[in-house]
Design a protein around this motif. Structure first.
Motif, short mmCIF file in Angstrom:
data_model
loop_
_atom_site.label_atom_id
_atom_site.label_comp_id
_atom_site.label_asym_id
_atom_site.label_seq_id
_atom_site.Cartn_x
_atom_site.Cartn_y
_atom_site.Cartn_z
N GLY A 136 0.78 -1.29 0.08
CA GLY A 136 0.08 -0.18 -0.02
C GLY A 136 0.78 1.35 -0.09
O GLY A 136 2.02 1.00 0.42
N THR A 137 0.13 2.37 -0.36
CA THR A 137 0.93 3.49 -0.57
C THR A 137 -0.23 4.69 0.00
O THR A 137 -1.41 4.38 -0.04
CB THR A 137 1.34 4.14 -1.73
OG1 THR A 137 0.11 4.43 -2.87
CG2 THR A 137 2.43 3.26 -2.39
N TYR A 138 0.10 5.58 0.56
CA TYR A 138 -0.93 6.74 1.03
C TYR A 138 -0.13 8.17 0.92
O TYR A 138 0.85 8.27 1.63
CB TYR A 138 -1.45 6.63 2.47
CG TYR A 138 -2.51 7.66 2.68
CD1 TYR A 138 -3.68 7.79 2.14
CD2 TYR A 138 -2.29 8.49 3.69
CE1 TYR A 138 -4.63 8.71 2.22
CE2 TYR A 138 -3.18 9.55 4.20
CZ TYR A 138 -4.41 9.74 3.45
OH TYR A 138 -5.38 10.82 3.60
N SER A 139 -0.85 9.06 0.11
CA SER A 139 -0.12 10.48 0.05
C SER A 139 -1.17 11.39 0.79
O SER A 139 -2.25 11.71 0.42
CB SER A 139 -0.17 11.17 -1.23
OG SER A 139 0.35 12.16 -1.56
N PRO A 140 -0.69 11.52 2.23
CA PRO A 140 -1.92 12.48 3.22
C PRO A 140 -1.84 13.85 2.31
O PRO A 140 -1.05 14.25 1.74
CB PRO A 140 -1.12 12.52 4.32
CG PRO A 140 0.23 11.86 4.21
CD PRO A 140 0.31 11.25 2.91
N PRO A 141 -3.03 14.57 2.53
CA PRO A 141 -3.26 15.91 2.03
C PRO A 141 -2.16 16.95 2.86
O PRO A 141 -1.85 16.76 3.79
CB PRO A 141 -4.64 16.25 2.44
CG PRO A 141 -4.99 15.31 3.37
CD PRO A 141 -4.19 14.11 3.55
N PHE A 142 -1.92 17.73 2.03
CA PHE A 142 -0.86 18.79 2.49
C PHE A 142 -1.68 19.71 3.35
O PHE A 142 -2.30 20.62 2.71
CB PHE A 142 -0.08 19.63 1.16
CG PHE A 142 0.63 18.60 0.74
CD1 PHE A 142 2.07 18.58 1.12
CD2 PHE A 142 0.35 17.93 -0.46
CE1 PHE A 142 3.09 17.69 0.75
CE2 PHE A 142 1.50 17.13 -1.04
CZ PHE A 142 2.89 17.00 -0.53
N ALA A 154 -4.02 5.06 10.10
CA ALA A 154 -3.77 4.06 10.97
C ALA A 154 -4.39 2.60 10.41
O ALA A 154 -3.90 1.80 10.17
CB ALA A 154 -3.75 4.27 12.50
N LYS A 155 -5.75 2.79 10.23
CA LYS A 155 -6.49 1.87 9.80
C LYS A 155 -6.27 1.28 8.29
O LYS A 155 -6.11 0.20 8.18
CB LYS A 155 -8.09 1.96 9.92
CG LYS A 155 -8.88 0.96 9.36
CD LYS A 155 -10.31 1.19 9.44
CE LYS A 155 -11.33 0.18 9.10
NZ LYS A 155 -10.99 -1.01 8.74
N LEU A 156 -5.69 2.09 7.47
CA LEU A 156 -5.55 1.80 6.22
C LEU A 156 -4.31 0.99 6.33
O LEU A 156 -4.01 0.01 5.52
CB LEU A 156 -5.27 3.20 5.24
CG LEU A 156 -4.71 2.99 4.00
CD1 LEU A 156 -5.82 2.47 3.11
CD2 LEU A 156 -4.38 4.43 3.47
N ILE A 157 -3.16 1.34 7.04
CA ILE A 157 -2.01 0.97 7.07
C ILE A 157 -2.15 -0.32 7.69
O ILE A 157 -1.61 -1.32 7.29
CB ILE A 157 -0.89 1.71 8.03
CG1 ILE A 157 -0.71 3.14 7.28
CG2 ILE A 157 0.42 0.87 8.25
CD1 ILE A 157 0.19 3.99 7.95
N ASN A 158 -2.92 -0.65 8.79
CA ASN A 158 -3.02 -1.87 9.67
C ASN A 158 -3.84 -2.69 8.61
O ASN A 158 -3.41 -4.06 8.67
CB ASN A 158 -3.71 -1.50 10.84
CG ASN A 158 -2.83 -0.91 11.86
OD1 ASN A 158 -1.74 -0.98 11.95
ND2 ASN A 158 -3.65 -0.26 12.86
N ASP A 159 -4.77 -2.56 8.12
CA ASP A 159 -5.65 -3.28 7.09
C ASP A 159 -4.80 -3.67 5.92
O ASP A 159 -5.02 -4.73 5.33
CB ASP A 159 -6.88 -2.42 6.71
CG ASP A 159 -7.92 -2.51 7.32
OD1 ASP A 159 -7.77 -2.98 8.82
OD2 ASP A 159 -8.91 -1.60 7.38
N VAL A 165 6.54 0.20 7.46
CA VAL A 165 5.91 1.42 6.84
C VAL A 165 7.07 2.66 6.99
O VAL A 165 7.86 2.81 7.84
CB VAL A 165 4.83 1.91 7.75
CG1 VAL A 165 4.37 3.11 7.28
CG2 VAL A 165 3.43 0.94 8.26
N TRP A 166 7.32 2.67 5.73
CA TRP A 166 8.05 3.83 5.51
C TRP A 166 7.71 5.16 5.22
O TRP A 166 6.43 5.38 4.42
CB TRP A 166 9.04 3.72 4.01
CG TRP A 166 9.57 2.13 3.89
CD1 TRP A 166 9.03 1.06 3.45
CD2 TRP A 166 11.06 1.66 4.22
NE1 TRP A 166 10.02 0.05 3.57
CE2 TRP A 166 11.19 0.48 4.02
CE3 TRP A 166 12.21 2.64 4.96
CZ2 TRP A 166 12.27 0.08 4.44
CZ3 TRP A 166 13.13 2.09 5.44
CH2 TRP A 166 13.27 0.53 4.95
#
Length: 168
Positions: A136-142, A154-159, A165-166
């Motif tokens: 998975g990847t996630y680009s949080p909003p700025f 956290a749920k996205l990463i755990n799921d 996690v980098w």
């Protein structure tokens, strides 16, 4: 955690650094994944050590890490001045690529940070060239960190089932 690692650390000011080098840091990360040991690792340079020595909250972050690598020659020199000859530069980008290149099914990577475009290109490169297993990847909003939905991230990463996690 800090007490457990006192024998494997040295200090620059109040800040704890791991007696490590690039090879040992890579092995520590992989072994920690296999042993189910969770926590975080700080890639440290003189700037982050200086901040930790003057900022109580940042110091707490570094004090509670699994490892604070010496990513910079001045920190290596400090270790050598203390007689710690095993201290070597443990550079973040080198550790990153070496762990990603490991052919190990237990290593499931998640990339957090940067733009969607950068994350997409990174994912493509490390899966095609390194054979890394990116889950998975996630680009949080700025926006200000106080406005992040940390629970959803956290749920996205755990799921995802990530074991590493980098962040950037």
């Amino acid at each position: 955690m800090a007490n457990e690692q006192d024998k494997s650390c040295y200090r620059v000011g109040r800040t704890r650094l791991s007696i490590t080098n690039e090879d040992a840091a890579v092995r520590f990360i992989i072994d920690s994944t296999h042993n189910g040991r969770s926590g975080y690792i700080c890639i440290s340079n003189m700037r982050t050590v200086s901040i930790a020595n003057s900022d109580k909250e940042y110091h707490k972050i570094m004090e509670n890490s699994l490892m604070n690598t010496p990513d910079g020659t001045p920190l290596v020199w400090c270790g050598h001045w203390w007689g710690l000859k095993k201290v070597g530069r443990a550079c973040g980008p080198h550790i990153f690529s070496r762990v990603l290149k490991e052919k190990d099914n237990a290593l499931r990577h998640f990339f957090l940070g940067d733009t969607d475009k950068t994350l997409s290109a990174l994912r493509k490169k490390v899966t095609e060239e390194y054979g890394a297993h990116v889950v998975g990847t996630y680009s949080p909003p700025f926006k200000p960190i106080e406005k992040y939905d940390i629970a959803s991230m956290a749920k996205l990463i755990n799921d995802s089932g990530a074991t590493i996690v980098w962040t950037s």
